[in-house]
Design a protein around this motif. Structure first.
Motif, PDB file in Angstrom:
ATOM      1  N   TYR A 195       0.881  -1.269  -0.122  1.00  0.00           N
ATOM      2  CA  TYR A 195       0.053  -0.022  -0.045  1.00  0.00           C
ATOM      3  C   TYR A 195       0.914   1.360  -0.092  1.00  0.00           C
ATOM      4  N   ASN A 232       2.721   9.970  -4.011  1.00  0.00           N
ATOM      5  CA  ASN A 232       2.124   8.919  -3.602  1.00  0.00           C
ATOM      6  C   ASN A 232       1.212   8.541  -5.018  1.00  0.00           C
ATOM      7  N   ASP A 233       1.135   6.942  -5.399  1.00  0.00           N
ATOM      8  CA  ASP A 233       0.439   6.757  -6.700  1.00  0.00           C
ATOM      9  C   ASP A 233      -0.836   6.023  -6.106  1.00  0.00           C
ATOM     10  N   THR A 234      -1.772   7.069  -5.829  1.00  0.00           N
ATOM     11  CA  THR A 234      -3.111   6.619  -5.107  1.00  0.00           C
ATOM     12  C   THR A 234      -3.842   5.819  -5.936  1.00  0.00           C
ATOM     13  N   THR A 235      -3.741   6.026  -7.331  1.00  0.00           N
ATOM     14  CA  THR A 235      -4.494   5.204  -8.233  1.00  0.00           C
ATOM     15  C   THR A 235      -3.976   3.648  -8.193  1.00  0.00           C
ATOM     16  N   TYR A 264      -5.427   2.245  -5.186  1.00  0.00           N
ATOM     17  CA  TYR A 264      -6.825   1.697  -5.055  1.00  0.00           C
ATOM     18  C   TYR A 264      -6.944   0.429  -6.039  1.00  0.00           C
ATOM     19  N   GLN A 314     -11.423   5.726  -2.179  1.00  0.00           N
ATOM     20  CA  GLN A 314     -10.790   6.708  -3.016  1.00  0.00           C
ATOM     21  C   GLN A 314     -10.209   8.003  -2.166  1.00  0.00           C
ATOM     22  N   ILE A 356      -7.787   7.115   0.763  1.00  0.00           N
ATOM     23  CA  ILE A 356      -6.233   6.972   0.047  1.00  0.00           C
ATOM     24  C   ILE A 356      -5.681   8.278  -0.439  1.00  0.00           C
ATOM     25  N   ASN A 357      -6.295   9.026  -0.476  1.00  0.00           N
ATOM     26  CA  ASN A 357      -5.864  10.421  -0.988  1.00  0.00           C
ATOM     27  C   ASN A 357      -5.671  11.103   0.264  1.00  0.00           C
ATOM     28  N   PRO A 408      -3.639   7.933   3.400  1.00  0.00           N
ATOM     29  CA  PRO A 408      -3.134   6.569   3.043  1.00  0.00           C
ATOM     30  C   PRO A 408      -2.574   5.571   4.153  1.00  0.00           C
TER      31      PRO A 408
END
Length: 705
Positions: free
Chosen positions: A70, A474-477, A480, A605, A608-609, A612
């Motif tokens: 994560y 951070n690569d939130t996509t 997710y 989402q 996470i944004n 995280p």
């Protein structure tokens, strides 16, 4: 099988009666066969289901229980023509300034074009094309063994001693033995040589040297000690390698290894010479049997000198060997005699204990007539030669001989760069180089065009004075998508189990017999059997336990995060469906691919944004709980199941063995029962036949009176 009397006297249809009597008993066997068939289908279903569940356990749950799954980061470069970047989860978020001063390069050598020179009868010098088989002597090399080409790449050093047999291919192979890429392009007439790895550590050198007179003499003495010129090509290669190894090191173990290898060659050569000696001796002895002892005149009036071949004896020998003498001409008979009679006889004799002992004795104690010295003398000569050569290499001084490499289109190569000559025909050397990169002002190096630093992997494209900005975030996509994929894999495993556990009943359905299948179409048979197969795990207790583990391990657990709050999947926007018939499938609220919840707010989402780390802690904790509980489910038991198995595979195998045993016993029992019925009917037929015979006799007697 006993003789069966089938209603000859009684007129009864015995076969039909016996068949009817057997039908009830056969049904019992059929029931066992049906149980066996259902168990086979059940095993197949569990095998497939076990594979799916285990894959979910090791892949999806196994990966998502770690917090690192994560912590996905992404990196963006302001100028991809200079460098690109990827970020590991350990990379710190923020901006980096990078400047690529120099790209790594592998050392590369392109020789000048070369040609072979020769002088014709008139003294005119001509040039010819060079091939891999061209000898270096044709290029002008000294062939007295004094010239050595030394190739060093890293810790590897190979010395090529140039003699009258050394070819262009030998030079290329020496380069490869040193660990380099090398080839000779016959069309271009050039050598192409390069290091296998880029960077300064891949630097290599090629130099030519000439040995002192003492070193040449020592080398020749070593080669003479094993009769080098008469060795096979493989053994010659071995000697060449020994010379090279001893030139590179005078270590005691190297000298010992050299002596041992040369002694083996010497013994092998002695054995070959001795074998050839005895072979010739035996051949001469056998040929002598077919020669005239004195001058004679044959029956045909032809005079024969002592030693001539007596063809009458040859013809007798051919016939004795079952060879048709008529198919040979007079001149062929001796050839046939040699090939078909003498050679096989000699070969057989040489393989006998007598000659095996003679050959072994000659190798050890020598054989003067064959020119074989005692083994101890040969070993002593070899030992002196090896030690003398090693000492000469250590004591002597090898002088540089630059002109030798010029014959190969090169100068001595020390790793320095060399520009192509003005005429475009000279040697070119690209020097080995490391990549030099400045990251936030600090100078870093790499032996290739990638550089790993602080969780960043930099892919260097080109050197430039321009500074490139790398932004890490951070690569939130990706996070997710990873959670979404986990949910999908969980739902897939749960759906598969639900399908079997909540299947419709197949009460009244049994596996079809062969006769029943013949009365139905293939489609009907398939539907019938599918109905049974789908219901085999209906309300199965083992499957029920696995389903309970899957559901309660995710939706029935909470995790206390670092912020002091307690979270469940529902707090992350992951919930079970509205339709109870989904039996626990999960949905991500707001996910665009979920038809039921696409219009909802995407809580996952958003979290996470914004948080995280909370998502990481909660998901990792919940999935770890599922992983650990599944692990308990697949632990082994002594009698019921194997390790890594969700079902009782051992118990099923044991039950299958019992069914097979029961069926076999029923087959024997039914066969005996059928024979007994037929014996009883046969006895009845016999009794009726006797009674009928008596009645006929009595009637005949009464009639005659």
């Amino acid at each position: 099988m006993p003789l069966r009397m089938t209603g000859m006297t009684s007129g009864l249809d015995t076969d039909s009666i016996v068949s009817a009597l057997m039908e009830a008993q056969t049904t019992k066997k059929t029931k066992v066969e049906n149980k066996k068939t259902k168990l086979e289908w059940t095993q197949n279903i569990w095998t497939g289901l076990n594979k799916k569940l285990y894959s979910f356990y090791t892949d999806s749950a196994g990966k998502m229980r770690f917090q690192s799954s994560y912590q996905t980061k992404k990196a963006a470069s302001s100028d991809a023509s200079i460098l690109t970047a990827t970020a590991q989860s350990s990379a710190s978020s923020g901006s980096y300034t990078v400047k690529v001063n120099q790209l790594a390069a592998a050392q590369y050598v392109t020789s000048a074009k070369i040609s072979a020179k020769s002088t014709d009868a008139s003294g005119k010098e001509t040039e010819s094309k060079v091939t891999s088989d061209t000898k270096l002597s044709a290029l002008g090399f000294d062939t007295e063994g004094a010239t050595t080409i030394e190739i060093t790449a890293g810790e590897n050093t190979v010395n090529l001693n140039v003699d009258e047999t050394t070819t262009v291919r030998d030079f290329v192979n020496a380069l490869k033995d040193a660990g380099l890429n090398a080839s000779f392009d016959e069309k271009q007439g050039r050598f192409f040589i390069s290091a296998k790895e880029s960077g300064v550590d891949g630097k290599f050198t090629i130099t030519s040297k000439t040995m002192t007179a003492e070193q040449v003499a020592a080398q020749n003495k070593l080669m003479d000690s094993v009769d080098y010129s008469n060795l096979s090509s493989d053994d010659q290669d071995t000697v060449k390698k020994i010379l090279s190894d001893l030139k590179n090191t005078q270590d005691t173990s190297a000298v010992t290894d050299a002596e041992k290898s040369l002694q083996e060659i010497s013994d092998r050569t002695a054995k070959e010479k001795t074998t050839e000696y005895y072979k010739n001796q035996l051949t001469d002895e056998m040929l002598a049997k077919y020669k005239y002892g004195t001058d004679v005149t044959g029956d045909d009036g032809v005079e024969h000198k002592a030693g001539d071949i007596d063809y009458s004896k040859v013809r007798e020998a051919l016939k004795y060997a079952d060879l048709d003498d008529d198919i040979y001409t007079e001149s062929d008979r001796l050839i046939v005699l040699q090939k078909d009679i003498i050679e096989p006889a000699v070969t057989e004799k040489l393989a006998s204990d007598e000659y095996t002992a003679k050959i072994s004795d000659a190798v050890e104690n020598g054989l003067e007539d064959a020119g074989i010295e005692k083994q101890s003398d040969r070993y002593s000569t070899i030992s002196l030669a090896v030690n003398g050569y090693a000492q000469a290499m250590a004591d002597g001084t090898e002088q540089s001989k630059e002109s030798a490499l010029k014959l190969l289109g090169m100068d001595d190569i020390d790793g320095s760069a060399v520009q192509e000559s003005a005429d475009g025909n000279g040697m070119v050397v690209i020097a080995a180089a490391d990549s030099i990169v400045q990251v936030n002002g600090a100078t870093l190096t790499s032996s290739n065009t990638t550089l790993d630093v602080n969780g960043l992997s930099l892919n260097l494209v080109s050197a430039s004075d321009k500074e490139v900005k790398i932004t890490v975030s951070n690569d939130t996509t990706a996070v997710y998508d990873a959670i979404k994929d986990f949910v999908e894999q969980y739902n897939s495993a749960l759906s598969e189990m639900n399908k079997y556990y909540y299947a419709e009943s197949a009460r009244g359905y049994d596996p079809l017999t062969d006769d029943q299948k013949e009365a139905m179409s293939d489609e009907e048979v398939e539907k019938w059997e599918t109905k049974i197969k789908d219901s085999l795990l209906r309300r199965d207790s083992t499957l029920s336990g696995i389903l309970e583990t899957f559901r309660t391990s995710l939706t029935g657990i909470t995790v206390k995060a670092s912020d002091g709050k307690t979270y469940s999947l529902a707090n992350l926007g992951i919930t079970t469906g509205k339709d109870y018939k989904e039996y626990g499938l999960l949905h991500i609220k707001g996910d665009e691919d979920d038809a039921d919840y696409a219009d909802s707010e995407n809580t996952l989402q958003s979290m996470i944004n914004s948080d995280p780390d909370i998502v990481m802690e909660v998901m990792s904790g919940i999935v770890s709980n599922l992983y650990n509980n599944i692990n308990k489910k697949i632990s082994t038991t002594t009698t019921m199941k194997s390790a890594l198995s969700f079902y009782n595979d051992k118990e099923m195998t044991k039950q299958m063995t019992q069914y097979k045993k029961d069926i076999k016993e029923w087959e024997t029992k039914l066969s005996d029962m059928e024979d007994r019925y037929y014996k009883q009917f046969s006895a009845m037929e016999t009794a009726l036949s006797k009674l009928q015979s008596q009645q006929n006799s009595l009637a005949s007697y009464l009639g005659s009176n």
